[in-house]
Design an enzyme around this catalytic site. Structure first.
Site, mmCIF file in Angstrom:
data_model
loop_
_atom_site.group_PDB
_atom_site.id
_atom_site.type_symbol
_atom_site.label_atom_id
_atom_site.label_comp_id
_atom_site.label_asym_id
_atom_site.label_seq_id
_atom_site.Cartn_x
_atom_site.Cartn_y
_atom_site.Cartn_z
ATOM 1 C CG ASP A 1 -2.012 1.016 1.177
ATOM 2 O OD1 ASP A 1 -2.216 1.592 0.098
ATOM 3 O OD2 ASP A 1 -2.686 1.218 2.201
ATOM 4 C CG HIS B 1 -9.495 -0.080 -2.503
ATOM 5 N ND1 HIS B 1 -10.376 0.844 -1.980
ATOM 6 C CD2 HIS B 1 -8.261 0.301 -2.087
ATOM 7 C CE1 HIS B 1 -9.690 1.747 -1.273
ATOM 8 N NE2 HIS B 1 -8.410 1.441 -1.323
HETATM 9 C C1 HEM Z 1 -8.297 0.042 5.762
HETATM 10 C C2 HEM Z 1 -8.637 0.728 4.696
HETATM 11 C C3 HEM Z 1 -7.891 0.680 3.394
HETATM 12 C C4 HEM Z 1 -7.089 -0.289 2.874
HETATM 13 C C5 HEM Z 1 -6.765 -1.661 3.465
HETATM 14 C C6 HEM Z 1 -6.602 0.189 1.602
HETATM 15 C C7 HEM Z 1 -5.738 -0.514 0.765
HETATM 16 C C8 HEM Z 1 -5.253 -0.046 -0.435
HETATM 17 C C9 HEM Z 1 -4.328 -0.760 -1.278
HETATM 18 C C10 HEM Z 1 -3.727 -2.117 -0.976
HETATM 19 C C11 HEM Z 1 -4.095 0.004 -2.380
HETATM 20 C C12 HEM Z 1 -3.209 -0.349 -3.580
HETATM 21 C C13 HEM Z 1 -1.802 0.151 -3.447
HETATM 22 C C14 HEM Z 1 -1.565 1.571 -3.869
HETATM 23 O O1 HEM Z 1 -1.963 1.975 -4.973
HETATM 24 O O2 HEM Z 1 -0.979 2.305 -3.085
HETATM 25 C C15 HEM Z 1 -4.868 1.211 -2.225
HETATM 26 C C16 HEM Z 1 -4.904 2.259 -3.132
HETATM 27 C C17 HEM Z 1 -5.721 3.360 -3.007
HETATM 28 N N1 HEM Z 1 -6.613 3.632 -2.000
HETATM 29 FE FE1 HEM Z 1 -6.931 2.507 -0.345
HETATM 30 N N2 HEM Z 1 -7.124 1.429 1.366
HETATM 31 C C18 HEM Z 1 -7.907 1.770 2.436
HETATM 32 C C19 HEM Z 1 -8.619 2.946 2.601
HETATM 33 C C20 HEM Z 1 -8.779 3.905 1.641
HETATM 34 C C21 HEM Z 1 -9.649 5.057 1.757
HETATM 35 C C22 HEM Z 1 -10.508 5.389 2.976
HETATM 36 C C23 HEM Z 1 -9.534 5.761 0.591
HETATM 37 C C24 HEM Z 1 -10.237 7.030 0.173
HETATM 38 C C25 HEM Z 1 -11.477 7.300 0.493
HETATM 39 C C26 HEM Z 1 -8.580 5.045 -0.239
HETATM 40 C C27 HEM Z 1 -8.165 5.471 -1.492
HETATM 41 C C28 HEM Z 1 -7.203 4.841 -2.258
HETATM 42 C C29 HEM Z 1 -6.675 5.387 -3.484
HETATM 43 C C30 HEM Z 1 -7.049 6.712 -4.136
HETATM 44 C C31 HEM Z 1 -5.741 4.454 -3.964
HETATM 45 C C32 HEM Z 1 -4.893 4.579 -5.218
HETATM 46 C C33 HEM Z 1 -5.604 4.059 -6.444
HETATM 47 C C34 HEM Z 1 -4.768 4.237 -7.704
HETATM 48 O O3 HEM Z 1 -4.163 5.298 -7.851
HETATM 49 O O4 HEM Z 1 -4.746 3.324 -8.521
HETATM 50 N N3 HEM Z 1 -8.156 3.931 0.417
HETATM 51 N N4 HEM Z 1 -5.576 1.153 -1.035
#
Ligand code: HEM
Ligand SMILES: *[C@@H]1O[C@H](CO)[C@@H](O)[C@H](O)[C@H]1NC(C)=O
Length: 501
Positions: A233, A370
């Site tokens: 992440d 996600h």
């Molecule tokens: C426990 C809660 C969460 C987990 C386990 C989680 C996990 C992840 C993972 C594994 C990635 C892919 C790795 C990366 O691109 O850095 C990611 C990307 C992302 N997450 Fe989360 N996330 C969480 C909460 C959130 C929340 C609350 C938001 C916004 C409301 C969010 C927005 C994003 C965004 C914008 C990306 C990048 C997508 C991209 O650019 O392709 N995440 N998240």
């Protein structure tokens, strides 16, 4: 290194003696280590301030205007890379006393972006941010910051975020507006953090009270950089214009104007170069998540049952645990691709010749995944609603008893932090109109299986089974909101000239 306008410039500059050779290595170098920051394989290289390139370079057109990195707090543009990070939430008891101490005790310790990047011997970084209730307490409520969500606080937004109006999963410190500010302390060791906190507390004395605190830390060893479900992440954060040289933007990285993350022209003058910090304490039910995967294997029968369970998890996130995007490698993990930051974010969801519903595209990566929900890339014609994520995992590793019982005993999760210049366009938009919207990215997509929130009720998700994209999966919340707050992270000069005395 591909020949770019930038490298051409370096070459010209070298030949003309504009910059000494040593600097060139400096500019190109991927820093190996930093006291406070992690650098796991697959993460973008450490950013370098664009100011490492001498002024005058703009003549080539290759160097964007640099941001005042010595005036911007260190957490905003850096992303999810702290080794240890403490969130200390406080209330202000005595505003006059606090304002004096803000200048004499806190300001000298506030870490700028430039400091964090340039000083790899730094052992502790401190940032501070205030809620609207905190600014009111300090008598700085006018002119306001022109952000309704910030003004009202996160508790009054809980239903909009899907948490339920009664916010019954929220911790009591977050219910209401008693939190006036948060201090973020990052270091390589908890001891450093504890020592600093102790001396800060004694310096601040009774001007503040502690309301809540949360200790975060990167997970151990090979899990470093991975959140608690096991996925890398911190791969994809936007490239902010002016933060670094344009040639440093990675393939597939969103490129955003600085004004999408920092207040540049939109707020009152004193707020320039600050940013809204959204904090969320998001509990992760890891054994329960793992059981769901174990119970719902998907994909080719040629894979083992465990591989088919891993495939479901990868499709829920849009990436394998390693970080490799499922769109590029739909049936099996590709750790080599995952490790290569020039390739692991280099994709769009378009497939040439695909039909309107993008069936072929969804076979590779569900609309509900996600990363597709939270950044739909070319599924939308305009690119907006960007945030910089800067959170840290918290809580212990899953114990043997938890794993075998499939039930969480000790709280763990993500101390979620993101930065943007407008909360309604950033975090709130993504959570409310994308993750929680069953008809985004297209009709019958369902909720984001990771963060989608349905007021505590089970969530329907489609697209996860590559062999039956209309199959409905109904699932509990694996991420439970324990609450949070909306803060403003001011520039160092705003702390000095506006907030303190
Ligand atoms: C426990 C809660 C969460 C987990 C386990 C989680 C996990 C992840 C993972 C594994 C990635 C892919 C790795 C990366 O691109 O850095 C990611 C990307 C992302 N997450 Fe989360 N996330 C969480 C909460 C959130 C929340 C609350 C938001 C916004 C409301 C969010 C927005 C994003 C965004 C914008 C990306 C990048 C997508 C991209 O650019 O392709 N995440 N998240
Ligand atoms: C935990 O979940 C797995 C997968 O469904 C199951 O095989 C196992 O029996 C469960 N353990 C307990 C104690 O319920």
């Amino acid at each position: 290194m591909k020949p770019t306008i930038f490298s051409t410039f370096i070459c010209l500059a070298l030949c003309t003696g504009l910059i000494p050779a040593a600097n060139v290595d400096d500019v190109r170098a991927v820093k190996k280590g930093h006291g406070i920051l992690i650098n796991p394989p697959g993460f973008p290289p450490f950013p370098r301030p664009s100011t490492t390139v001498p002024a005058g370079a703009t003549a080539t057109g290759a160097i964007p205007t640099s941001l005042p990195l010595d005036n911007i707090q260190s957490d905003i543009l850096i992303g999810m890379r702290k080794k240890k990070e403490l969130f200390f939430f406080f209330g202000i008891e005595n505003a006059a006393d606090f304002k004096t101490k803000l200048k004499s005790e806190i300001l000298p310790r506030v870490t700028s972006t430039k400091k964090l990047l340039d000083d790899d011997k730094l052992t502790i970084a401190l940032n501070i941010a205030f809620s609207q209730a905190g600014l009111n307490k300090l008598d700085i409520s006018e002119p306001d910051l022109r952000d309704t969500e910030f003004k009202n606080g996160q508790f009054s937004d809980s239903a909009n975020l899907g948490d339920g109006a009664d916010a019954k999963t929220w911790l009591s410190p977050f219910k209401g507006t008693s939190i006036h500010g948060v201090i973020l302390l990052a270091s390589d060791t908890i001891e450093n953090i504890d020592t600093t906190l102790k001396s800060l507390k004694s310096a601040l004395g009774s001007s503040i009270t502690e309301i809540h605190s949360l200790q975060g830390a990167a997970r151990p060893e090979h899990e470093e950089g991975h959140e608690h479900f096991g996925f890398l992440d911190g791969i994809s954060n936007p490239f902010v214009a002016g933060f670094d040289d344009q040639s440093k933007a990675l393939p597939g990285q969103a490129q955003v104007p600085a004004g999408e993350i920092l207040l540049r022209e939109t707020g009152p003058g004193w707020a320039k170069d600050g940013s809204f910090l959204v904090f969320r304490q998001l509990q992760q039910l890891v054994p329960e998540f793992n059981k769901f995967l174990a119970d719902h294997p998907v994909g080719p029968e040629s894979l083992t049952r465990d591989e088919r369970s891993q495939l479901l998890g990868a499709r829920m996130v849009g990436r394998w645990k390693s970080g490799a995007p499922v769109f590029l490698t739909p049936n099996r993990d590709d750790p080599e691709l995952a490790r290569d930051s020039s390739r692991n974010n280099d994709f769009t969801y378009m497939l040439a010749g695909d039909d309107d519903s993008k069936t072929g595209s969804q076979k590779r990566c569900p609309f509900s995944a996600h990363i597709r929900k939270t950044r739909p890339r070319d599924d939308l014609t305009t690119s907006q609603h960007h945030i910089i994520r800067g959170g840290t995992p918290y809580g212990p590793e899953v114990s043997g008893i938890e794993a075998s019982s499939n039930i969480t005993k000790d709280e763990r999760g993500l101390a979620f932090v993101c930065y943007q210049s407008n909360i309604a366009d950033g975090f709130k938009f993504i959570q409310k109109f994308w993750a929680n919207n069953e008809n985004f990215v297209r009709g019958n997509t369902g909720f984001d299986p990771i963060i989608g929130a349905n007021l505590g009720s089970p969530r329907d998700v489609f697209g996860l089974d590559p062999d039956d994209l209309t199959r409905k999966f109904t699932m509990m919340d694996f991420v439970v909101s324990k609450g949070g707050e909306y803060f403003f992270s001011p520039s160092l000069s705003a702390i000095r000239d506006k907030l303190s005395v």
